[in-house]
Design a protein around this motif. Sequence first.
Motif, PDB file in Angstrom:
ATOM      1  N   UNK A 471       0.804  -1.225   0.000  1.00 41.51           N
ATOM      2  CA  UNK A 471       0.000   0.000   0.000  1.00 41.51           C
ATOM      3  C   UNK A 471       0.838   1.276   0.000  1.00 41.51           C
ATOM      4  N   UNK A 472       2.145   1.157  -0.097  1.00 36.61           N
ATOM      5  CA  UNK A 472       2.983   2.363  -0.026  1.00 36.61           C
ATOM      6  C   UNK A 472       2.703   3.336  -1.160  1.00 36.61           C
ATOM      7  N   UNK A 473       2.289   2.789  -2.327  1.00 38.64           N
ATOM      8  CA  UNK A 473       2.061   3.660  -3.479  1.00 38.64           C
ATOM      9  C   UNK A 473       0.643   4.209  -3.534  1.00 38.64           C
ATOM     10  N   UNK A 474      -0.181   3.944  -2.527  1.00 36.59           N
ATOM     11  CA  UNK A 474      -1.563   4.428  -2.528  1.00 36.59           C
ATOM     12  C   UNK A 474      -1.601   5.950  -2.435  1.00 36.59           C
ATOM     13  N   UNK A 475      -2.659   6.544  -2.997  1.00 36.55           N
ATOM     14  CA  UNK A 475      -2.814   7.998  -2.919  1.00 36.55           C
ATOM     15  C   UNK A 475      -2.956   8.452  -1.476  1.00 36.55           C
ATOM     16  N   UNK A 476      -3.748   7.697  -0.704  1.00 35.22           N
ATOM     17  CA  UNK A 476      -3.934   7.996   0.711  1.00 35.22           C
ATOM     18  C   UNK A 476      -3.919   6.700   1.501  1.00 35.22           C
ATOM     19  N   UNK A 477      -3.401   6.780   2.705  1.00 36.27           N
ATOM     20  CA  UNK A 477      -3.409   5.632   3.610  1.00 36.27           C
ATOM     21  C   UNK A 477      -4.197   6.041   4.857  1.00 36.27           C
ATOM     22  N   UNK A 478      -5.204   5.246   5.174  1.00 29.01           N
ATOM     23  CA  UNK A 478      -6.039   5.478   6.347  1.00 29.01           C
ATOM     24  C   UNK A 478      -5.604   4.480   7.413  1.00 29.01           C
ATOM     25  N   UNK A 479      -5.250   4.966   8.579  1.00 26.51           N
ATOM     26  CA  UNK A 479      -4.806   4.104   9.662  1.00 26.51           C
ATOM     27  C   UNK A 479      -5.907   4.041  10.720  1.00 26.51           C
ATOM     28  N   UNK A 480      -6.316   2.808  11.054  1.00 26.31           N
ATOM     29  CA  UNK A 480      -7.398   2.621  12.021  1.00 26.31           C
ATOM     30  C   UNK A 480      -6.894   1.912  13.268  1.00 26.31           C
ATOM     31  N   UNK A 481      -7.535   2.224  14.365  1.00 21.92           N
ATOM     32  CA  UNK A 481      -7.207   1.588  15.635  1.00 21.92           C
ATOM     33  C   UNK A 481      -8.457   1.596  16.515  1.00 21.92           C
ATOM     34  N   UNK A 482      -8.887   0.394  16.945  1.00 25.56           N
ATOM     35  CA  UNK A 482     -10.046   0.244  17.833  1.00 25.56           C
ATOM     36  C   UNK A 482     -11.304   0.909  17.285  1.00 25.56           C
ATOM     37  N   UNK A 483     -11.522   0.736  15.996  1.00 27.40           N
ATOM     38  CA  UNK A 483     -12.755   1.225  15.387  1.00 27.40           C
ATOM     39  C   UNK A 483     -12.765   2.688  15.036  1.00 27.40           C
ATOM     40  N   UNK A 484     -11.621   3.364  15.124  1.00 28.40           N
ATOM     41  CA  UNK A 484     -11.550   4.784  14.782  1.00 28.40           C
ATOM     42  C   UNK A 484     -10.418   5.036  13.799  1.00 28.40           C
TER      43      UNK A 484
END
Length: 513
Positions: A471-484
Amino acid sequence: MQVNIFGLRSCCFGIANMILVRRMREKLYDALLLQDISFFDEETVGDLTSRLGADCQQVSRVFGTDLNMIARNVVQGTGALIYLFILSWPLALSTLVICSALATIMLIHGQYQKKAAKLSQELTACANEVAQETFSLVRTVRAYGMEKHEFGRYIKWLGLLSNVYLRQSMAFGFWSSSFNFLYHSTQVIAVLIGGISIISGRITAEQLTKFILYSEWLIYSTWWVGDNWSSLMQSIGASEKVFLLMDLLPSNQFLSPGRRLQKLEGHVDFVNISFRYPSRLMVPVLRQVSLSVHPNEVVAIAGLSGSGKSTLVNLLLRLYEPTDGQILVDGVPLVELDIKWLRERIGFVGQEPRLFRMDVSSNIKYGCPREVTDEEVEWAAKQANAHEFILSLPNGYGTLVDDSLLSGGQKQRIAIARAILREPNILILDEATSALDAESEHYVKRVLRLVQNGSNLRRTVIIIAHRLSTIQAADRIIVMDRGRIVEMGDHMELIQKDGLYARLAKRQTDAFA
């Protein structure tokens, strides 16, 4: 003539039975297919297949045997009773009292058999579930040497089932003993009362002989009605769950036609989404998640296991409904769209892709909303780096897929080819590269680069991955933790933030160091 009538009746009941069982299985299967995914979370596969198989077959006895024999013996018994009253009403009344006692025992026995049959079908379904689970995971069972343990699980259910059958046999023995006692009582009463009637001159010896013969006919008709009544109650008890399942209403998403957009751009908005699985209402999975995915954007979702990444995808596919909030697709609420139309425009590759037991080409074509050529199938396979290994199979694209034939990575590549062939407006890859080797992952990432560079493959892509190299080349990376959502940005921005994403990246780097 009697033989011909009997044969014709049996033929008619047999045809009616065949039609009944077929329609029952069709309606039950259709009802099950249209249930919410949460229904399948609560029901076991073994139980549902048992209802489709053994339970529906049990109902076939209703028309094939039980009602057939009950109708026959009721007619014969009624005729015998009328003739008995013509011969001697005092004797007929005594016989009728005994038949009434027999009928009472029959009803009690039938109700017991109904309850016992319902319980035995449930226990059979549990035993089938254990066997099906063991056979499907036989490699795990063998690797951990758990054969005796699984055998113990199976015989536990068989033991409970045997106890039910034992009680059924004892109840049948009581019913048979009651019949024999009352049958002989009829003969004794007939001889005593009949003898007195002969002495007094009210009937003749010939009439008494006829009476005894017809009373036996009536008693045996009552016996057969009782025996088939018990069998009928067993069938009804076994089929209660079947009828309950058949009466289930389809999922709401299949009841309303919904809207179809002229063109799907691929803009997805998650607006204050909260979610709890129906089977775990006390555990929040997503908490007030808001996220916008723009058309033709490659968005990756990362995070620890259990953070809610795959749940977001499940909600977008409308496998579940959000507890709170809503999802918009091109500005239209997801619940207002024709879900079948939307799914035809979404390509999805799950974490553990399961292939159907049919040839490779059919697996790649599966679910494609248009007719495709063999050349298009090969093109999709090449894009997923699956073409070469497919050609090495015994019959190439015509090879029948078997779990032991393909590795996990090969199955994933076929699943990716299936998603690419649909030419979807939205492509979802949920851990789709987890079982791929480095070379195959390289080819899959090449497909993602084509998406970003505006080729004819351009579409909105949502990637879920633990392997951050994907996923390093993705336009955006969304990081989730405990449902948020705790972080958002591209790879370099998140590394510089030195947050959760940076820690995950460092751990993976250390693991390969």
